[in-house]
Write an enzyme that holds these catalytic residues in place. Structure first.
Site, PDB file in Angstrom:
ATOM      1  N   GLN A  50       1.547   3.530  -3.364  1.00 15.98           N
ATOM      2  CA  GLN A  50       1.740   4.306  -2.142  1.00 15.98           C
ATOM      3  C   GLN A  50       0.848   5.543  -2.090  1.00 15.98           C
ATOM      4  O   GLN A  50       0.467   5.995  -1.011  1.00 15.98           O
ATOM      5  CB  GLN A  50       3.212   4.695  -2.006  1.00 15.98           C
ATOM      6  CG  GLN A  50       4.127   3.495  -1.805  1.00 15.98           C
ATOM      7  CD  GLN A  50       3.704   2.647  -0.615  1.00 15.98           C
ATOM      8  OE1 GLN A  50       3.693   3.118   0.526  1.00 15.98           O
ATOM      9  NE2 GLN A  50       3.333   1.399  -0.859  1.00 15.98           N
ATOM     10  N   HIS A  53      -2.557   5.380  -0.172  1.00 17.73           N
ATOM     11  CA  HIS A  53      -2.637   5.440   1.289  1.00 17.73           C
ATOM     12  C   HIS A  53      -3.567   6.554   1.750  1.00 17.73           C
ATOM     13  O   HIS A  53      -4.300   6.401   2.727  1.00 17.73           O
ATOM     14  CB  HIS A  53      -1.249   5.678   1.890  1.00 17.73           C
ATOM     15  CG  HIS A  53      -0.503   4.418   2.194  1.00 17.73           C
ATOM     16  ND1 HIS A  53      -0.883   3.539   3.170  1.00 17.73           N
ATOM     17  CD2 HIS A  53       0.625   3.898   1.644  1.00 17.73           C
ATOM     18  CE1 HIS A  53      -0.035   2.530   3.221  1.00 17.73           C
ATOM     19  NE2 HIS A  53       0.893   2.715   2.302  1.00 17.73           N
ATOM     20  N   GLU A 120      10.265   8.294   4.118  1.00 17.11           N
ATOM     21  CA  GLU A 120       9.933   7.155   4.971  1.00 17.11           C
ATOM     22  C   GLU A 120      10.280   5.852   4.252  1.00 17.11           C
ATOM     23  O   GLU A 120      10.929   4.970   4.808  1.00 17.11           O
ATOM     24  CB  GLU A 120       8.445   7.190   5.300  1.00 17.11           C
ATOM     25  CG  GLU A 120       7.967   6.012   6.128  1.00 17.11           C
ATOM     26  CD  GLU A 120       6.457   5.977   6.272  1.00 17.11           C
ATOM     27  OE1 GLU A 120       5.972   5.139   7.060  1.00 17.11           O
ATOM     28  OE2 GLU A 120       5.754   6.755   5.594  1.00 17.11           O
ATOM     29  N   HIS A 121       9.824   5.729   3.012  1.00 19.00           N
ATOM     30  CA  HIS A 121      10.119   4.561   2.180  1.00 19.00           C
ATOM     31  C   HIS A 121      10.971   5.015   0.999  1.00 19.00           C
ATOM     32  O   HIS A 121      10.605   5.966   0.309  1.00 19.00           O
ATOM     33  CB  HIS A 121       8.840   3.932   1.624  1.00 19.00           C
ATOM     34  CG  HIS A 121       7.784   3.681   2.643  1.00 19.00           C
ATOM     35  ND1 HIS A 121       6.665   4.478   2.768  1.00 19.00           N
ATOM     36  CD2 HIS A 121       7.682   2.723   3.590  1.00 19.00           C
ATOM     37  CE1 HIS A 121       5.906   4.012   3.747  1.00 19.00           C
ATOM     38  NE2 HIS A 121       6.501   2.956   4.269  1.00 19.00           N
ATOM     39  N   ASP A 154       5.111  -3.186   3.645  1.00 22.88           N
ATOM     40  CA  ASP A 154       3.843  -2.821   4.279  1.00 22.88           C
ATOM     41  C   ASP A 154       3.120  -4.041   4.840  1.00 22.88           C
ATOM     42  O   ASP A 154       2.486  -3.970   5.898  1.00 22.88           O
ATOM     43  CB  ASP A 154       2.915  -2.153   3.261  1.00 22.88           C
ATOM     44  CG  ASP A 154       3.273  -0.704   2.975  1.00 22.88           C
ATOM     45  OD1 ASP A 154       3.958  -0.088   3.801  1.00 22.88           O
ATOM     46  OD2 ASP A 154       2.849  -0.198   1.916  1.00 22.88           O
ATOM     47  N   HIS A 213      27.005  29.087  39.660  1.00 20.19           N
ATOM     48  CA  HIS A 213      27.666  27.948  39.025  1.00 20.19           C
ATOM     49  C   HIS A 213      29.184  28.050  39.213  1.00 20.19           C
ATOM     50  O   HIS A 213      29.859  27.068  39.535  1.00 20.19           O
ATOM     51  CB  HIS A 213      27.352  27.915  37.522  1.00 20.19           C
ATOM     52  CG  HIS A 213      26.044  27.279  37.174  1.00 20.19           C
ATOM     53  ND1 HIS A 213      24.836  27.806  37.556  1.00 20.19           N
ATOM     54  CD2 HIS A 213      25.763  26.153  36.460  1.00 20.19           C
ATOM     55  CE1 HIS A 213      23.862  27.041  37.092  1.00 20.19           C
ATOM     56  NE2 HIS A 213      24.404  26.022  36.424  1.00 20.19           N
TER      57      HIS A 213
END
Length: 234
Positions: A50, A53, A120-121, A154, A213
């Protein structure tokens, strides 16, 4: 549109508001939870897989084993050195600048640490996988056991792989059909049913200094319940 790279992220940032996007994704990140039963060589290999990447792709190891932590730290440089040049340069920078190896006292602290990072992973290479699956909360995609790896996700295993990065897994999941659905709400009230809501609205509005209001609620109470008195001021 999926995460892409930094150029895709910039295009999405520019177009946000004019077209719908899923998220502006940051660099990919991965965390491995491993106990004393894990194979240090496989853990190290997965971290390097990883890290290649990109130079800014964080990889984290969270473990309850000092021995495993030390062995992984020993193995990673050699695994990186054996990569082709571009991959090696990326992995070296990611490992040097963004990697962390964290030793925890027990699996509960490991799980809490993982949820804080919200990777993420997320890979678990530890005993009692059912416990981990039930305990972990914040991740983009979960890979349980040594027999699977983020690389499968992946490239080939088929799970959605447009995933939240940079800690955004604390509040969202991966890209799915739900990202393309517009959720709308509606309300309708009876006169009697809205009586308490109208009175509360008037009081809250005046507390906030929003007199118009409040009067939108007042006028309905006056019309529908002319003979009743309401406390419309705090």
């Amino acid at each position: 549109m999926g995460p892409g790279n930094q150029f895709v992220a910039e295009a999405k940032r520019i177009l946000y508001g004019r077209v719908g996007i899923d998220m502006i994704a940051g660099p990919t990140d991965s965390l491995i939870l491993a106990d004393e039963t894990a194979d240090a060589f496989i853990v190290a290999t997965d971290l390097v897989s990883q890290a290649e990447h990109g130079y800014n792709s964080p990889v984290w190891l969270v473990t309850s084993s000092n021995e495993l932590a030390e062995k992984v730290i020993e193995l990673v440089p050699g695994l990186i050195a054996d990569l082709p040049e571009t991959n090696r340069v990326n992995a070296e920078a990611a490992w040097r600048d963004y990697a962390e190896v964290i030793v925890c006292s027990d699996r509960e602290v490991m799980a809490a640490t993982s949820d804080e990072y919200a990777p993420e992973h997320l890979t678990v290479q530890a005993a009692d996988l059912d416990w981990w699956r039930g305990r972990l909360r914040c991740y983009g995609s979960l890979f349980l056991g040594e027999e699977t790896t983020v690389s499968y996700g992946d490239k080939a295993s088929g799970t959605n792989h447009v995933l939240p990065t940079s800690g955004s897994a604390r509040y969202t999941g991966g890209l799915s059909v739900h990202k393309y659905m517009k959720i709308v709400t509606w309300q309708q009230a009876t006169r009697e049913g809205a009586k308490d809501v109208a009175a509360a609205t008037a009081r809250i509005s005046r507390l906030e200094g929003m007199e118009a209001h409040a009067r939108a609620a007042d006028v309905r109470l006056q019309k529908y319940f002319p003979d009743e008195k309401f406390d419309l001021h705090l």
